[in-house]
Write a protein that holds these residues in place. Structure first.
Motif, PDB file in Angstrom:
ATOM      1  N   ALA A   1       6.664   0.120   0.046  1.00  0.00           N
ATOM      2  CA  ALA A   1       7.951   0.561  -0.492  1.00  0.00           C
ATOM      3  C   ALA A   1       8.665  -0.589  -1.205  1.00  0.00           C
ATOM      4  O   ALA A   1       9.269  -0.385  -2.258  1.00  0.00           O
ATOM      5  N   VAL A   2       8.594  -1.799  -0.640  1.00  0.00           N
ATOM      6  CA  VAL A   2       9.186  -2.971  -1.304  1.00  0.00           C
ATOM      7  C   VAL A   2       8.515  -3.180  -2.654  1.00  0.00           C
ATOM      8  O   VAL A   2       9.178  -3.375  -3.678  1.00  0.00           O
ATOM      9  N   ARG A   3       7.192  -3.111  -2.680  1.00  0.00           N
ATOM     10  CA  ARG A   3       6.455  -3.268  -3.951  1.00  0.00           C
ATOM     11  C   ARG A   3       6.863  -2.204  -4.957  1.00  0.00           C
ATOM     12  O   ARG A   3       7.073  -2.489  -6.130  1.00  0.00           O
ATOM     13  N   ALA A   4       6.978  -0.963  -4.478  1.00  0.00           N
ATOM     14  CA  ALA A   4       7.322   0.148  -5.369  1.00  0.00           C
ATOM     15  C   ALA A   4       8.711  -0.038  -5.976  1.00  0.00           C
ATOM     16  O   ALA A   4       8.904   0.212  -7.172  1.00  0.00           O
ATOM     17  N   VAL A   5       9.657  -0.480  -5.166  1.00  0.00           N
ATOM     18  CA  VAL A   5      11.010  -0.706  -5.684  1.00  0.00           C
ATOM     19  C   VAL A   5      10.985  -1.770  -6.771  1.00  0.00           C
ATOM     20  O   VAL A   5      11.558  -1.609  -7.849  1.00  0.00           O
TER      21      VAL A   5
ATOM     22  N   PRO B   1      16.322  -6.960  12.448  1.00  0.00           N
ATOM     23  CA  PRO B   1      15.659  -7.762  11.424  1.00  0.00           C
ATOM     24  C   PRO B   1      14.176  -7.447  11.407  1.00  0.00           C
ATOM     25  O   PRO B   1      13.629  -6.948  12.386  1.00  0.00           O
ATOM     26  N   PRO B   2      13.533  -7.716  10.298  1.00  0.00           N
ATOM     27  CA  PRO B   2      12.103  -7.434  10.218  1.00  0.00           C
ATOM     28  C   PRO B   2      11.339  -8.167  11.320  1.00  0.00           C
ATOM     29  O   PRO B   2      11.678  -9.278  11.686  1.00  0.00           O
ATOM     30  N   SER B   3      10.323  -7.524  11.850  1.00  0.00           N
ATOM     31  CA  SER B   3       9.514  -8.149  12.891  1.00  0.00           C
ATOM     32  C   SER B   3       8.363  -8.911  12.249  1.00  0.00           C
ATOM     33  O   SER B   3       8.159  -8.875  11.046  1.00  0.00           O
ATOM     34  N   ASP B   4       7.613  -9.580  13.096  1.00  0.00           N
ATOM     35  CA  ASP B   4       6.465 -10.330  12.596  1.00  0.00           C
ATOM     36  C   ASP B   4       5.325  -9.407  12.176  1.00  0.00           C
ATOM     37  O   ASP B   4       4.446  -9.803  11.431  1.00  0.00           O
ATOM     38  N   GLU B   5       5.339  -8.184  12.699  1.00  0.00           N
ATOM     39  CA  GLU B   5       4.296  -7.235  12.334  1.00  0.00           C
ATOM     40  C   GLU B   5       4.731  -6.473  11.091  1.00  0.00           C
ATOM     41  O   GLU B   5       5.811  -5.908  11.048  1.00  0.00           O
ATOM     42  N   LEU B   6       3.881  -6.476  10.093  1.00  0.00           N
ATOM     43  CA  LEU B   6       4.199  -5.792   8.845  1.00  0.00           C
ATOM     44  C   LEU B   6       3.905  -4.307   8.978  1.00  0.00           C
ATOM     45  O   LEU B   6       2.889  -3.904   9.519  1.00  0.00           O
ATOM     46  N   ASP B   7       4.817  -3.510   8.472  1.00  0.00           N
ATOM     47  CA  ASP B   7       4.627  -2.070   8.388  1.00  0.00           C
ATOM     48  C   ASP B   7       4.095  -1.806   6.986  1.00  0.00           C
ATOM     49  O   ASP B   7       4.827  -1.966   6.006  1.00  0.00           O
ATOM     50  N   PRO B   8       2.827  -1.431   6.859  1.00  0.00           N
ATOM     51  CA  PRO B   8       2.236  -1.257   5.522  1.00  0.00           C
ATOM     52  C   PRO B   8       3.014  -0.309   4.627  1.00  0.00           C
ATOM     53  O   PRO B   8       3.112  -0.533   3.429  1.00  0.00           O
ATOM     54  N   GLU B   9       3.599   0.733   5.205  1.00  0.00           N
ATOM     55  CA  GLU B   9       4.374   1.674   4.393  1.00  0.00           C
ATOM     56  C   GLU B   9       5.624   1.009   3.825  1.00  0.00           C
ATOM     57  O   GLU B   9       5.993   1.247   2.676  1.00  0.00           O
TER      58      GLU B   9
END
Length: 103
Positions: free
Chosen positions: A43-47, A31-39
């Motif tokens: 990618a979520v924004r781009a989709v 599951p996603p961690s508390d630290e955001l991966d900027p890339e």
């Protein structure tokens, strides 16, 4: 039957060359961690901003709700994506359906 009256133990059979053990299923991504991966956030924004979806206005809500990793989101079912869009990103019902179908 042996002289002592005991049945001999069966010998294990060699597997047939035609029997192939199926590969175990791949484990789900973490599951996603508390630290955001900027890339991944980008990618979520781009989709969501893709010309087919045009749902970029919901990107920040999804990221804030923890849907910030496309690699993880690709393993969600259509129903899980619809719920994520509707309940976590406050998408309109039709937008959530489009998001779930095209993601």
């Amino acid at each position: 039957v042996s002289e002592s009256g005991e049945e001999p133990e069966p010998t294990p059979r060699e597997p047939s060359p035609h029997q192939i053990d199926p590969a175990p299923p791949a484990p789900p991504p973490p599951p996603p961690s508390d630290e955001l991966d900027p890339e991944q956030v980008e990618a979520v924004r781009a989709v969501l901003q893709h010309e087919r979806l045009k749902l970029g206005q919901y990107a920040e809500n999804l990221v804030a709700a923890g849907y910030d990793d496309v690699r993880y989101m690709r393993h969600l079912t259509t129903e899980e994506l619809r719920v994520a869009g509707r309940e976590h990103a406050s998408m309109k019902q039709g937008h959530a359906a489009k998001f779930a179908k095209w993601f």
